[in-house]
Design a protein around this motif. Structure first.
Motif, PDB file in Angstrom:
ATOM      1  N   VAL A  22       0.508  -1.715  -0.034  1.00 40.25           N
ATOM      2  CA  VAL A  22      -0.388   0.423  -0.345  1.00 40.25           C
ATOM      3  C   VAL A  22       1.216   1.117   0.167  1.00 40.25           C
ATOM      4  N   SER A  23       0.913   2.244  -0.820  1.00 39.80           N
ATOM      5  CA  SER A  23       1.572   3.671  -1.285  1.00 39.80           C
ATOM      6  C   SER A  23       1.091   4.424  -0.816  1.00 39.80           C
ATOM      7  N   GLY A  24       1.788   5.518  -0.307  1.00 35.92           N
ATOM      8  CA  GLY A  24       0.485   6.294   0.209  1.00 35.92           C
ATOM      9  C   GLY A  24      -0.240   6.739  -0.377  1.00 35.92           C
TER      10      GLY A  24
ATOM     11  N   PHE B 139      -3.664   5.353  -0.676  1.00 31.00           N
ATOM     12  CA  PHE B 139      -3.623   4.912   1.857  1.00 31.00           C
ATOM     13  C   PHE B 139      -4.779   6.023   1.632  1.00 31.00           C
ATOM     14  N   SER B 140      -5.885   5.456   2.003  1.00 31.09           N
ATOM     15  CA  SER B 140      -6.984   5.984   3.309  1.00 31.09           C
ATOM     16  C   SER B 140      -7.230   5.844   4.877  1.00 31.09           C
TER      17      SER B 140
ATOM     18  N   LEU C 283      -9.545   0.827   1.093  1.00 29.13           N
ATOM     19  CA  LEU C 283      -8.661   0.072   0.965  1.00 29.13           C
ATOM     20  C   LEU C 283      -9.368  -1.154   1.033  1.00 29.13           C
TER      21      LEU C 283
ATOM     22  N   LEU D 133      -3.826  -6.571   1.196  1.00 20.40           N
ATOM     23  CA  LEU D 133      -2.865  -5.472   1.185  1.00 20.40           C
ATOM     24  C   LEU D 133      -1.208  -5.418   1.957  1.00 20.40           C
ATOM     25  N   VAL D 134      -1.000  -5.189   1.850  1.00 19.97           N
ATOM     26  CA  VAL D 134       1.121  -5.031   2.951  1.00 19.97           C
ATOM     27  C   VAL D 134       1.376  -3.631   3.410  1.00 19.97           C
ATOM     28  N   GLU D 135       1.895  -3.989   4.178  1.00 20.13           N
ATOM     29  CA  GLU D 135       2.843  -2.752   3.994  1.00 20.13           C
ATOM     30  C   GLU D 135       3.912  -2.708   3.300  1.00 20.13           C
ATOM     31  N   PRO D 136       4.808  -1.173   3.476  1.00 19.09           N
ATOM     32  CA  PRO D 136       5.862  -0.959   2.199  1.00 19.09           C
ATOM     33  C   PRO D 136       6.474  -1.607   2.611  1.00 19.09           C
ATOM     34  N   ARG D 137       7.712  -2.273   2.071  1.00 21.56           N
ATOM     35  CA  ARG D 137       9.063  -2.818   1.897  1.00 21.56           C
ATOM     36  C   ARG D 137       8.830  -4.041   3.029  1.00 21.56           C
TER      37      ARG D 137
END
Lengths: 143, 436
Positions: free
Chosen positions: B379-381, B384-385, B391, B414-418
């Motif tokens: 999920v990129s900025g 993101f909501s 989402l 959906l996963v966190e960045p990196r």
């Protein structure tokens, strides 16, 4: 009259919440209020903090997906039917509440609720017209 | 066990005789293709090879390869060697990785296809009098119709049941007395589950043999299908670019490889990196040249399938070379529930959604009998909501678009960045947890 809120994307895995609060603590940022919404797969942490810009920056640097949104801090009479009276105003105006959560500290005799609307400006106007007090970011951080 | 052949003479011909037929056919093919198809001629000229340079089967290695992109570049009919009015049928790939690849058949090609398919059926012990339940999909996919004509050619009875409607399939199987089942191995296991649900006892059915293909499957899966459906399971190989089902077939006498009908489809094994032909018995990428097809012959087609050729004569008496069960791919193609999936297609879908970054990972697993595909997206900025609903809708939209594009149902997480593993800066796009 709007309050800036930080939202952070979280996968449901252990330790993430403590990482975030750790980052904030290391940077001397005080959490004034928070709410966590979650689904089976992910969650969204919403924070009201005293140093919004700094919080956003340090969390982004920490690799988190961070968003900033405007919410409204509303004084709600701390008595039976207090919240109902505020919601009635919103219902009459057909304003949809996306979500809301309670603020920890009281404002005098009143409780404080954080509201998120799609139409923030319109909501402010309707609430103020109904004689309901809305607090600014500086005001709620001073509570 | 009685051995069934469809064309015994050619199937059991001493290799020396077979090789002389192959060479004659190859020379004829190369001459014809050189004359009639410009893209082939251009590639041969570029390599400095002319039809008369093919003096022995070893000279095959001098010819240029054909790859899937050549089919796309000449879409739709650019590689056909006959006028279109001689083409009686076309088949096509789903085209999910770009333009579809189109293949064509003359009347004689269809007849040839039916013959090799009849050979394949005979390898599995099928014969006139069998009730053949054909659960391969009918349509642009070569599976259904390819097998169909083979059954008719053999004189057995074909039930063109195609895919889907599993409970009805079982009713038909029971009421019609199906003796031979043609399907993907995973669908066979679905059938077994449905039988269980319907309380149909497979030992009370007439099924004797199952011919399974179109997706990779393991020896464990073979054992499971055999036990659950109370039949003998055999492997079939084919691909539309070469013909369709009936390029190679396992017989009842061995589980060590499928007989390649090499009087029509000449196999080679190459090193996928260097393109060099590997010595007999070595593992590498399988390459096919069609020796007899009219409308759409193909020279040195790189299948990307990893296999090995076994030259010993089989117990069944067939002298035809055997190809080992395909053990992998030399590209990153995945086969999920019989559908070809390239990670680049998933990437394409993600890139098409505003704000979504192509940081993703595909996790394939097998739950019970079914392949599952999980697509993890960072999920990129930009997407993101602070609202759950937004989402969740994003996840659903990606799922729908992947389904639309690839024809495969997947779940998006959906996963966190990196969070997606990056090794030496390069992301690992696929984790295949299936044990095949």
């Amino acid at each position: 009259m709007k309050v800036e809120q930080i939202a952070i994307f979280l996968e449901n895995k252990s330790g993430r919440l403590s990482e975030i609060t750790g980052v904030l603590a290391d940077n001397n940022i005080n959490i004034r209020s928070l709410s966590l919404a979650d689904t089976a797969d992910f969650g969204i942490l919403r924070l009201i903090v005293d140093k919004v810009e700094k919080a956003e920056r340090v969390l982004k640097e920490g690799g988190f997906t961070v968003g900033k949104t405007n919410v409204i801090a509303v004084e709600v009479p701390d008595r039976v039917g207090g919240l109902a009276s505020v919601l009635k105003v919103l219902e009459k105006a057909q304003l949809n509440v996306e979500y809301m959560y309670a603020f920890v500290n009281k404002s005098g005799e009143n409780a404080v609720m954080i509201f998120r609307f799609e139409e923030t400006d319109e909501a402010i106007k309707i609430l103020q017209d109904a004689g309901i007090t809305i607090l600014s970011g500086a005001q709620i951080c001073a509570l | 066990m009685a051995i069934h052949y469809w064309e015994e003479e050619i199937e059991t011909l001493p290799r020396i005789g077979l090789q002389s037929i192959q060479l004659r056919r190859l020379q004829h093919l190369v001459t014809r293709v050189y004359k009639t198809v410009k893209p082939y001629r251009d590639k041969m000229e570029e390599k400095g090879v002319r039809p008369e340079d093919i003096k022995s089967l070893d000279d095959l290695g001098k010819l240029p390869f054909t790859v899937k992109d050549d089919l796309r570049d000449n879409y739709p009919f650019g590689l056909f060697t006959v006028p279109l009015d001689e083409v009686v049928r076309v088949h096509a790939s789903s085209g999910t990785t770009g333009k579809p690849t189109v293949v064509g058949y003359t009347e004689k090609d269809i007849d040839l296809w039916a013959s090799v398919m009849a050979r394949a059926l005979a390898c599995a012990g099928a014969h006139k009098g069998d009730m053949v339940h054909n659960a391969y999909g009918y349509g642009l996919f070569t599976g259904g119709l390819g097998a169909h004509y083979g059954v008719e050619k053999m004189g057995a009875t074909v039930i063109p049941v195609s895919g889907g409607n599993t409970k009805r399939q079982i009713t038909i199987m029971r009421d019609f007395g199906s003796t031979v089942l043609l399907s993907t191995p995973s669908y066979a296991l679905n059938l077994a589950d449905a039988m269980d649900e319907m309380q149909v006892d497979p030992t009370k059915l007439s099924l004797r043999v199952g011919i399974f293909g179109a997706e990779p499957w393991s020896e464990n899966m073979r054992e499971e299908v055999e036990r659950k459906l109370n039949l003998k399971a055999v492997d079939i190989y084919g691909l539309s670019e070469v013909m369709g089902p009936g390029v190679a077939m396992e017989c009842l006498h061995t589980t060590k490889g499928m007989h390649v009908f090499e009087d029509h489809f000449l196999p080679e094994i190459i090193d996928p990196e260097s393109g060099e032909v590997l010595p007999p018995g070595e593992k590498g990428e399988l390459v096919f040249t069609t020796l007899t097809k009219e409308a759409f012959p193909i020279i040195r087609y790189r299948t990307k399938d990893i296999s090995r050729l076994i030259y010993e004569t089989c117990e069944c008496g067939r002298t035809l070379v055997r190809m080992e069960k395909v053990t992998g791919r030399s590209d990153d193609m995945l086969i999920i529930r019989g559908v070809n999936v390239f990670p680049s297609q998933v990437e394409h879908v993600l890139m098409g959604i505003e704000g979504v970054e192509p940081h993703y990972q595909i996790v394939v697993e097998r739950e019970g009998n079914l392949d599952t595909m999980l697509v993890q997206v960072e999920v990129s900025g930009a997407v993101f909501s602070d609202e759950i609903r937004v989402l969740e809708n994003l996840g659903k939209r990606i799922e729908a678009e992947i389904k639309d594009m690839l024809g495969v149902t997947c779940k998006v997480k959906l996963v966190e960045p990196r969070t997606i593993q990056r090794s030496e800066g390069k992301a690992q796009r696929v984790i295949d947890k299936r044990k095949i």
